[in-house]
Design an enzyme around this catalytic site. Structure first.
Site, mmCIF file in Angstrom:
data_model
loop_
_atom_site.group_PDB
_atom_site.id
_atom_site.type_symbol
_atom_site.label_atom_id
_atom_site.label_comp_id
_atom_site.label_asym_id
_atom_site.label_seq_id
_atom_site.Cartn_x
_atom_site.Cartn_y
_atom_site.Cartn_z
ATOM 1 N N ARG A 46 -31.199 91.755 -50.903
ATOM 2 C CA ARG A 46 -32.481 92.579 -50.808
ATOM 3 C C ARG A 46 -33.352 92.109 -49.797
ATOM 4 O O ARG A 46 -32.665 90.918 -49.017
ATOM 5 C CB ARG A 46 -33.409 92.657 -52.085
ATOM 6 C CG ARG A 46 -33.550 90.821 -52.563
ATOM 7 C CD ARG A 46 -34.796 90.607 -52.988
ATOM 8 N NE ARG A 46 -35.730 90.831 -51.954
ATOM 9 C CZ ARG A 46 -36.065 89.860 -51.075
ATOM 10 N NH1 ARG A 46 -35.451 88.865 -50.941
ATOM 11 N NH2 ARG A 46 -37.180 90.124 -49.977
ATOM 12 N N GLY A 47 -34.273 92.812 -49.190
ATOM 13 C CA GLY A 47 -34.937 92.419 -47.888
ATOM 14 C C GLY A 47 -34.242 93.248 -46.827
ATOM 15 O O GLY A 47 -32.979 93.312 -46.754
ATOM 16 N N ALA A 48 -35.183 93.684 -46.264
ATOM 17 C CA ALA A 48 -34.663 95.209 -45.189
ATOM 18 C C ALA A 48 -33.609 94.487 -44.238
ATOM 19 O O ALA A 48 -32.503 95.247 -44.346
ATOM 20 C CB ALA A 48 -35.923 95.604 -44.356
ATOM 21 N N ARG A 87 -30.962 102.487 -51.021
ATOM 22 C CA ARG A 87 -32.468 102.417 -51.107
ATOM 23 C C ARG A 87 -33.046 103.026 -49.924
ATOM 24 O O ARG A 87 -32.596 103.108 -48.779
ATOM 25 C CB ARG A 87 -32.809 100.742 -50.958
ATOM 26 C CG ARG A 87 -32.339 99.931 -52.301
ATOM 27 C CD ARG A 87 -32.844 98.485 -52.042
ATOM 28 N NE ARG A 87 -34.357 98.496 -52.550
ATOM 29 C CZ ARG A 87 -35.136 97.452 -52.676
ATOM 30 N NH1 ARG A 87 -34.707 96.347 -52.135
ATOM 31 N NH2 ARG A 87 -36.381 97.657 -52.970
ATOM 32 N N GLN A 191 -40.257 88.130 -56.061
ATOM 33 C CA GLN A 191 -39.857 87.761 -55.160
ATOM 34 C C GLN A 191 -40.529 86.606 -54.488
ATOM 35 O O GLN A 191 -39.715 85.604 -53.979
ATOM 36 C CB GLN A 191 -39.712 88.942 -53.924
ATOM 37 C CG GLN A 191 -38.634 90.040 -54.389
ATOM 38 C CD GLN A 191 -39.337 91.124 -54.999
ATOM 39 O OE1 GLN A 191 -40.321 91.006 -55.631
ATOM 40 N NE2 GLN A 191 -38.768 92.404 -54.678
ATOM 41 N N ASP A 232 -40.721 96.766 -44.159
ATOM 42 C CA ASP A 232 -39.419 97.749 -44.529
ATOM 43 C C ASP A 232 -39.206 98.883 -43.293
ATOM 44 O O ASP A 232 -38.064 99.287 -43.086
ATOM 45 C CB ASP A 232 -39.217 98.158 -45.832
ATOM 46 C CG ASP A 232 -38.926 97.173 -46.893
ATOM 47 O OD1 ASP A 232 -39.751 96.332 -47.109
ATOM 48 O OD2 ASP A 232 -37.877 97.141 -47.438
ATOM 49 N N ASN A 242 -44.289 98.187 -46.855
ATOM 50 C CA ASN A 242 -43.950 96.975 -47.141
ATOM 51 C C ASN A 242 -44.245 96.917 -48.852
ATOM 52 O O ASN A 242 -44.459 97.688 -49.459
ATOM 53 C CB ASN A 242 -44.474 95.599 -46.333
ATOM 54 C CG ASN A 242 -43.883 94.604 -46.658
ATOM 55 O OD1 ASN A 242 -42.734 94.390 -46.523
ATOM 56 N ND2 ASN A 242 -44.582 93.505 -46.989
ATOM 57 N N LYS A 243 -43.619 95.760 -49.195
ATOM 58 C CA LYS A 243 -43.606 95.357 -50.753
ATOM 59 C C LYS A 243 -44.989 95.937 -51.265
ATOM 60 O O LYS A 243 -45.871 95.474 -50.774
ATOM 61 C CB LYS A 243 -43.230 93.916 -50.995
ATOM 62 C CG LYS A 243 -43.266 93.456 -52.388
ATOM 63 C CD LYS A 243 -42.241 94.470 -53.126
ATOM 64 C CE LYS A 243 -41.010 94.659 -52.600
ATOM 65 N NZ LYS A 243 -40.221 95.734 -53.491
HETATM 66 O O1 MRU Z 1 -37.742 95.308 -52.710
HETATM 67 P P1 MRU Z 1 -37.239 94.185 -51.558
HETATM 68 O O2 MRU Z 1 -37.419 92.731 -52.233
HETATM 69 O O3 MRU Z 1 -36.008 94.404 -50.867
HETATM 70 O O4 MRU Z 1 -38.540 94.161 -50.651
HETATM 71 C C1 MRU Z 1 -38.751 93.242 -49.484
HETATM 72 C C2 MRU Z 1 -39.870 93.378 -48.766
HETATM 73 O O5 MRU Z 1 -40.692 94.240 -48.761
HETATM 74 C C3 MRU Z 1 -39.805 92.620 -47.470
HETATM 75 O O6 MRU Z 1 -41.041 92.164 -47.128
HETATM 76 C C4 MRU Z 1 -39.119 93.194 -46.035
HETATM 77 O O7 MRU Z 1 -37.955 93.914 -46.669
HETATM 78 C C5 MRU Z 1 -39.087 92.303 -45.048
HETATM 79 S S1 MRU Z 1 -37.885 91.143 -45.220
HETATM 80 C C6 MRU Z 1 -37.574 90.315 -43.869
#
Ligand code: MRU
Length: 343
Positions: A46-48, A87, A191, A232, A242-243
């Site tokens: 996970r994470g963009a 996703r 997270q 994201d 973002n999250k």
């Molecule tokens: O759902 P996730 O855990 O993939 O969400 C991640 C985020 O929202 C991060 O802030 C974003 O992807 C940037 S990671 C460098």
């Protein structure tokens, strides 16, 4: 250790199963594009930037696994559609697939799988370099003694290595600045408390986990000098996906005159999407909210309903600056974002 790495001999994509942290460090060995898509969907990775890197290697697995007599291009095309759909919100996923296909295109005479794997590896290596550059730009915004507030996980785990917003914090720490990090726990998937705290432990950076709802209080008390988040997707006008919880954090930072920095590689900037309302917001399984266990029991009563939007939109007007590998960008965002985004 990187969050994911490639073994050409398998070929196999190895990745840290982030669902199991911090309790167990488990490495998955993925051998098909479908397995990679499933790992992205279920958030093993996970994470963009990390899901983009995983998807690029997924294309190489699709080519390598094509049975004799089948059309490799068609198999790669089918795999790219499945990977893209895993996703919806992070534009890095789409970007990495497009970029990997573009870079590997002229190399077909060397074999499609090898060309895709080479392109994916180069992009993975570049991700780490990009993050270190972002870290240097962003660290200049932080001072010795600052307390910074961080949401979700943007560290080595969310990228190939080093991290974006957390990379800025790491760089400042490596420069000798004494920082303290307030770690939003980041419900529902935690997270922050599971992954960001795990990383900060390893880097030796002082931190305290806070409930997401405590962030406004800490800002109002003057305890925070900067808020750092990733993204994201950044729309052309500077709106940020973002999250979930980022928007409330940005509002509280704005109300208390604390700078709100969004730290992204330029691959997260999406000039095709005009504003935040055009960004698809992922809705995840309500079970992620309902199945939280409190003192050994499921917290929500049986039969409860829940909503689980995974991301929200922070309007551009609440973003003090974007920190990218091309430098720190200030408003007006339609102009400064467009200037750094290579065509
Ligand atoms: O759902 P996730 O855990 O993939 O969400 C991640 C985020 O929202 C991060 O802030 C974003 O992807 C940037 S990671 C460098």
């Amino acid at each position: 250790m990187r969050s994911l790495w490639w073994d050409p001999a398998g070929p196999t994509l190895h990745l840290i199963d982030q669902r199991q942290l911090p309790g167990r460090l488990v490495v998955l060995e993925l051998k098909t594009a479908d397995a990679v898509a499933e790992a992205i969907r279920t958030m093993a990775v996970r994470g963009a930037p990390a899901i983009g890197a995983a998807a690029a290697f997924g294309l190489a697995l699709a080519a390598a696994g094509t049975k004799a007599g089948r059309d490799v291009e068609a198999e790669v095309h089918r795999a790219s559609a499945r990977l893209r759909a895993a996703r919806p919100t992070a534009v890095n996923l789409q970007w990495a697939i497009d970029e990997c296909l573009r870079r590997s295109g002229p190399l077909t005479e060397r074999g499609r799988a090898a060309a895709l794997a080479d392109a994916a590896q180069a992009m993975a290596d570049e991700d780490v370099e990009t993050n270190r550059t972002i870290g240097r730009h962003g660290a200049a915004l932080l001072s010795d003694g600052d307390t910074v507030l961080h949401h979700c996980n943007t560290g080595a785990l969310a990228t190939v290595d080093y991290g974006t917003a957390l990379g800025v914090i790491r760089t400042a720490h490596e420069q000798g600045k004494r920082l303290r990090v307030l770690v939003d726990e980041t419900r529902p998937r935690l997270q922050g408390s599971r992954l960001t705290a795990w990383e900060l432990e390893q880097y030796g950076i002082p931190y305290a986990i806070i409930a997401d709802g405590a962030a406004g209080h800490m800002l109002q008390r003057g305890e925070v000098q900067a808020v750092l988040v990733g993204a994201d997707r950044v729309a052309a006008n500077g709106d940020v996906a973002n999250k979930i919880g980022t928007y409330m954090l940005a509002l509280a930072a704005h109300d208390n005159h604390v700078p709100f920095y969004c730290v992204v590689p330029t691959s997260t900037i999406d000039l095709v999407t005009p504003n935040g309302s055009a960004i698809p917001i992922e809705e995840r399984d309500p079970a992620e909210v309902l199945d939280l266990v409190h003192q050994g029991q499921r917290a929500a009563p049986e039969g409860s309903q829940a909503l689980n939007p995974a991301f929200d939109i922070t309007p551009a007007r609440l973003v003090t600056a974007f920190v990218t590998e091309a430098g720190v960008l200030h408003p007006p965002y339609p102009d400064t974002l467009a200037q750094v985004k290579s065509p």
